[in-house]
Design a protein around this motif. Structure first.
Motif, PDB file in Angstrom:
ATOM      1  N   UNK A 270       1.326  -1.057   0.250  1.00 52.87           N
ATOM      2  CA  UNK A 270      -0.239   0.262  -0.213  1.00 52.87           C
ATOM      3  C   UNK A 270       0.850   1.269   0.114  1.00 52.87           C
ATOM      4  N   UNK A 271       0.645   2.087  -1.388  1.00 52.95           N
ATOM      5  CA  UNK A 271       1.941   2.817  -1.550  1.00 52.95           C
ATOM      6  C   UNK A 271       0.863   4.363  -1.400  1.00 52.95           C
ATOM      7  N   UNK A 272       1.005   5.217  -0.234  1.00 53.60           N
ATOM      8  CA  UNK A 272      -0.007   6.360  -0.608  1.00 53.60           C
ATOM      9  C   UNK A 272       0.998   7.899  -1.367  1.00 53.60           C
ATOM     10  N   UNK A 273       0.517   7.993  -1.966  1.00 57.28           N
ATOM     11  CA  UNK A 273       1.268   9.245  -2.805  1.00 57.28           C
ATOM     12  C   UNK A 273       1.860   8.788  -4.346  1.00 57.28           C
ATOM     13  N   UNK A 274       1.576   7.798  -4.002  1.00 54.46           N
ATOM     14  CA  UNK A 274       2.688   6.569  -5.893  1.00 54.46           C
ATOM     15  C   UNK A 274       2.351   7.623  -6.750  1.00 54.46           C
ATOM     16  N   UNK A 275       0.614   8.675  -6.879  1.00 56.23           N
ATOM     17  CA  UNK A 275       0.471   8.910  -8.226  1.00 56.23           C
ATOM     18  C   UNK A 275       1.316  10.119  -9.529  1.00 56.23           C
ATOM     19  N   UNK A 276       2.366  10.384  -8.078  1.00 57.33           N
ATOM     20  CA  UNK A 276       3.681  10.656  -8.848  1.00 57.33           C
ATOM     21  C   UNK A 276       4.976  10.965  -8.459  1.00 57.33           C
ATOM     22  N   UNK A 277       5.837  11.250  -8.302  1.00 53.47           N
ATOM     23  CA  UNK A 277       7.319  11.467  -8.353  1.00 53.47           C
ATOM     24  C   UNK A 277       7.611   9.652  -7.378  1.00 53.47           C
ATOM     25  N   UNK A 278       8.047  10.125  -6.171  1.00 57.88           N
ATOM     26  CA  UNK A 278       8.793   9.172  -5.359  1.00 57.88           C
ATOM     27  C   UNK A 278       7.912   7.697  -5.074  1.00 57.88           C
ATOM     28  N   UNK A 279       6.938   8.384  -4.908  1.00 50.44           N
ATOM     29  CA  UNK A 279       5.752   7.026  -4.492  1.00 50.44           C
ATOM     30  C   UNK A 279       5.562   6.597  -6.227  1.00 50.44           C
ATOM     31  N   UNK A 280       5.699   7.176  -7.203  1.00 52.21           N
ATOM     32  CA  UNK A 280       5.230   6.214  -8.444  1.00 52.21           C
ATOM     33  C   UNK A 280       6.710   5.495  -8.577  1.00 52.21           C
ATOM     34  N   UNK A 281       7.796   6.045  -8.583  1.00 53.71           N
ATOM     35  CA  UNK A 281       8.723   5.210  -8.774  1.00 53.71           C
ATOM     36  C   UNK A 281       9.086   3.785  -7.798  1.00 53.71           C
ATOM     37  N   UNK A 282       8.453   4.475  -6.760  1.00 58.80           N
ATOM     38  CA  UNK A 282       8.706   2.708  -5.523  1.00 58.80           C
ATOM     39  C   UNK A 282       6.959   1.776  -6.258  1.00 58.80           C
ATOM     40  N   UNK A 283       6.266   2.561  -7.045  1.00 57.36           N
ATOM     41  CA  UNK A 283       5.020   1.482  -7.122  1.00 57.36           C
ATOM     42  C   UNK A 283       5.684   0.406  -8.680  1.00 57.36           C
TER      43      UNK A 283
END
Length: 68
Positions: free
Chosen positions: A9-22
């Motif tokens: 579960x990744x919060x803030x995954x829509x952009x930047x570091x969160x998206x890269x993590x996803x």
């Protein structure tokens, strides 16, 4: 890293570091939940990642939205 059988579960995954993590977690085999307030971006990322990903609206600054 082998994340098969795991759910991230990744919060803030829509952009930047969160998206890269996803993306990294998805490539490693995890199922991904993209939780955030940028609904359209989250949905596009979930579509990019495929059937193992889904997007949901969640404002983590709101206790009512993160409580079970």
């Amino acid at each position: 890293m082998d994340l098969h059988g795991k759910v991230a579960v990744i919060t803030g995954a829509a952009s930047s570091i969160g998206a890269a993590t996803a993306r990294l977690f998805a490539q490693s085999g995890a199922q991904i939940v993209i939780a955030g307030v940028q609904d359209q971006r989250g949905q596009r990322l979930a579509e990019e990642l495929g059937p193992a990903a889904r997007s949901m609206h969640c404002d983590v600054s709101s206790e009512a939205q993160v409580r079970p």
